[in-house]
Design a protein around this motif. Structure first.
Motif, PDB file in Angstrom:
ATOM      1  N   LEU A   1      26.789  -0.647 -24.846  1.00  0.00           N
ATOM      2  CA  LEU A   1      25.970  -1.782 -26.003  1.00  0.00           C
ATOM      3  C   LEU A   1      25.326  -1.680 -27.218  1.00  0.00           C
ATOM      4  O   LEU A   1      25.693  -1.585 -28.602  1.00  0.00           O
ATOM      5  N   THR A   2      24.928   0.389 -27.238  1.00  0.00           N
ATOM      6  CA  THR A   2      24.644   1.083 -28.538  1.00  0.00           C
ATOM      7  C   THR A   2      25.640   1.027 -29.576  1.00  0.00           C
ATOM      8  O   THR A   2      25.795   0.337 -30.603  1.00  0.00           O
ATOM      9  N   LYS A   3      26.581   0.903 -29.183  1.00  0.00           N
ATOM     10  CA  LYS A   3      28.291   1.650 -29.663  1.00  0.00           C
ATOM     11  C   LYS A   3      28.564   0.279 -29.967  1.00  0.00           C
ATOM     12  O   LYS A   3      29.039   0.485 -30.801  1.00  0.00           O
ATOM     13  N   ASP A   4      28.130  -0.641 -29.253  1.00  0.00           N
ATOM     14  CA  ASP A   4      28.755  -1.940 -29.821  1.00  0.00           C
ATOM     15  C   ASP A   4      27.997  -3.092 -31.189  1.00  0.00           C
ATOM     16  O   ASP A   4      28.868  -3.016 -32.222  1.00  0.00           O
ATOM     17  N   ILE A   5      26.370  -2.191 -30.741  1.00  0.00           N
ATOM     18  CA  ILE A   5      25.846  -3.022 -31.918  1.00  0.00           C
ATOM     19  C   ILE A   5      26.121  -2.102 -33.062  1.00  0.00           C
ATOM     20  O   ILE A   5      26.205  -2.547 -33.940  1.00  0.00           O
ATOM     21  N   VAL A   6      26.466  -0.797 -33.238  1.00  0.00           N
ATOM     22  CA  VAL A   6      26.429   0.435 -34.090  1.00  0.00           C
ATOM     23  C   VAL A   6      27.682  -0.029 -35.171  1.00  0.00           C
ATOM     24  O   VAL A   6      27.490  -0.829 -35.954  1.00  0.00           O
ATOM     25  N   ARG A   7      29.314  -0.429 -34.326  1.00  0.00           N
ATOM     26  CA  ARG A   7      30.125  -1.060 -34.890  1.00  0.00           C
ATOM     27  C   ARG A   7      29.259  -2.391 -35.577  1.00  0.00           C
ATOM     28  O   ARG A   7      30.989  -2.339 -36.644  1.00  0.00           O
ATOM     29  N   GLU A   8      29.422  -3.351 -35.016  1.00  0.00           N
ATOM     30  CA  GLU A   8      29.166  -3.993 -35.422  1.00  0.00           C
ATOM     31  C   GLU A   8      28.255  -4.584 -36.928  1.00  0.00           C
ATOM     32  O   GLU A   8      28.347  -5.203 -38.253  1.00  0.00           O
ATOM     33  N   LEU A   9      27.101  -3.772 -37.032  1.00  0.00           N
ATOM     34  CA  LEU A   9      26.171  -3.688 -37.781  1.00  0.00           C
ATOM     35  C   LEU A   9      27.215  -3.082 -38.877  1.00  0.00           C
ATOM     36  O   LEU A   9      27.224  -3.475 -40.238  1.00  0.00           O
ATOM     37  N   LEU A  10      28.029  -1.814 -38.309  1.00  0.00           N
ATOM     38  CA  LEU A  10      28.336  -1.363 -39.927  1.00  0.00           C
ATOM     39  C   LEU A  10      29.807  -2.320 -40.148  1.00  0.00           C
ATOM     40  O   LEU A  10      30.405  -1.756 -41.641  1.00  0.00           O
ATOM     41  N   MET A  11      30.375  -2.679 -39.864  1.00  0.00           N
ATOM     42  CA  MET A  11      31.087  -3.925 -39.947  1.00  0.00           C
ATOM     43  C   MET A  11      31.078  -5.100 -40.880  1.00  0.00           C
ATOM     44  O   MET A  11      31.884  -4.887 -42.056  1.00  0.00           O
ATOM     45  N   TYR A  12      29.791  -5.261 -41.242  1.00  0.00           N
ATOM     46  CA  TYR A  12      28.892  -6.377 -41.424  1.00  0.00           C
ATOM     47  C   TYR A  12      28.741  -6.130 -42.523  1.00  0.00           C
ATOM     48  O   TYR A  12      28.774  -6.307 -44.450  1.00  0.00           O
ATOM     49  N   ARG A  13      27.712  -4.814 -42.734  1.00  0.00           N
ATOM     50  CA  ARG A  13      27.429  -4.154 -43.808  1.00  0.00           C
ATOM     51  C   ARG A  13      28.805  -3.591 -44.794  1.00  0.00           C
ATOM     52  O   ARG A  13      28.237  -3.935 -46.239  1.00  0.00           O
ATOM     53  N   ASN A  14      29.010  -3.505 -44.056  1.00  0.00           N
ATOM     54  CA  ASN A  14      30.226  -2.910 -45.726  1.00  0.00           C
ATOM     55  C   ASN A  14      31.826  -3.753 -45.428  1.00  0.00           C
ATOM     56  O   ASN A  14      32.113  -4.033 -46.393  1.00  0.00           O
ATOM     57  N   GLU A  15      31.374  -5.518 -44.965  1.00  0.00           N
ATOM     58  CA  GLU A  15      32.331  -6.138 -45.230  1.00  0.00           C
ATOM     59  C   GLU A  15      31.692  -7.167 -46.592  1.00  0.00           C
ATOM     60  O   GLU A  15      30.981  -7.906 -47.858  1.00  0.00           O
ATOM     61  N   PHE A  16      29.806  -7.061 -46.422  1.00  0.00           N
ATOM     62  CA  PHE A  16      29.016  -7.227 -47.478  1.00  0.00           C
ATOM     63  C   PHE A  16      29.187  -5.932 -48.833  1.00  0.00           C
ATOM     64  O   PHE A  16      28.904  -7.221 -49.765  1.00  0.00           O
ATOM     65  N   TYR A  17      29.120  -4.485 -48.635  1.00  0.00           N
ATOM     66  CA  TYR A  17      28.753  -4.540 -49.809  1.00  0.00           C
ATOM     67  C   TYR A  17      29.726  -3.983 -50.284  1.00  0.00           C
ATOM     68  O   TYR A  17      29.770  -3.926 -51.432  1.00  0.00           O
ATOM     69  N   GLY A  18      31.619  -4.042 -49.590  1.00  0.00           N
ATOM     70  CA  GLY A  18      32.419  -3.841 -50.164  1.00  0.00           C
ATOM     71  C   GLY A  18      32.897  -2.588 -50.280  1.00  0.00           C
ATOM     72  O   GLY A  18      32.471  -1.449 -49.664  1.00  0.00           O
ATOM     73  N   ASP A  19      34.054  -2.550 -50.762  1.00  0.00           N
ATOM     74  CA  ASP A  19      34.354  -0.769 -50.603  1.00  0.00           C
ATOM     75  C   ASP A  19      33.837  -0.074 -51.689  1.00  0.00           C
ATOM     76  O   ASP A  19      34.368   1.183 -51.292  1.00  0.00           O
ATOM     77  N   ALA A  20      32.996  -0.586 -52.572  1.00  0.00           N
ATOM     78  CA  ALA A  20      32.737   0.326 -53.302  1.00  0.00           C
ATOM     79  C   ALA A  20      31.564   1.777 -52.893  1.00  0.00           C
ATOM     80  O   ALA A  20      31.805   2.871 -53.015  1.00  0.00           O
ATOM     81  N   CYS A  21      30.762   0.690 -51.627  1.00  0.00           N
ATOM     82  CA  CYS A  21      30.429   2.338 -50.409  1.00  0.00           C
ATOM     83  C   CYS A  21      30.477   1.637 -49.164  1.00  0.00           C
ATOM     84  O   CYS A  21      29.547   1.157 -48.538  1.00  0.00           O
TER      85      CYS A  21
END
Length: 142
Positions: free
Chosen positions: A48-68
């Motif tokens: 569950l921890t790994k799934d939460i981290v992966r999902e958060l990073l995926m959406y965070r990166n989508e929001f932030y964009g390729d710049a960061c």
């Protein structure tokens, strides 16, 4: 406590603590509290921890964009164990904000972005982005 004494402690006894000043540069971080079913196995908790981290990073990166973008190798995940709650402190090793106040705005905007995608991420504790907050966790890294 000396570094040698600290190193000799077992994992369960080690603690990590940092005060997060409101008006100075701060690493990007997220405080996630997730309710878990009673009696969840350690293996399921780690999954569950790994799934939460992966999902958060995926959406965070989508929001932030390729710049960061952030990858799992760019973060530390600190955990606290509780039979009813999974508490994760996810800290970037590469991304900083000018202040905790600016990061608060980023997290609020990220939360709005998630809501616009019909995703419910009420598990991000937005209260930690206030003056002189601290993070305390065991030293486990996922």
């Amino acid at each position: 406590i000396s570094a040698d004494d600290y190193s000799a402690l077992n994992t369960a006894e080690k603690m990590w603590f940092e005060i997060i000043p409101y008006d100075r540069d701060v690493r990007e971080y997220f405080d996630i509290d997730w309710k878990i079913p009673e009696g969840i196995s350690e293996e399921d908790r780690e999954s569950l921890t790994k799934d939460i981290v992966r999902e958060l990073l995926m959406y965070r990166n989508e929001f932030y964009g390729d710049a960061c973008t952030l990858s799992e190798s760019d973060i530390s995940v600190l955990t606290s164990k509780n039979p009813y709650k999974l508490s994760l402190h996810i800290l970037s090793q590469t991304t900083y904000f000018k202040s905790n106040a600016i990061q608060k705005v980023f997290v609020q905007d990220l939360h709005k972005f998630l809501e616009s995608k019909d995703l419910v991420w009420e598990n991000i504790d937005k209260g930690v982005y206030s003056k002189n907050r601290g993070l305390t966790c065991t030293s486990e890294k996922i």
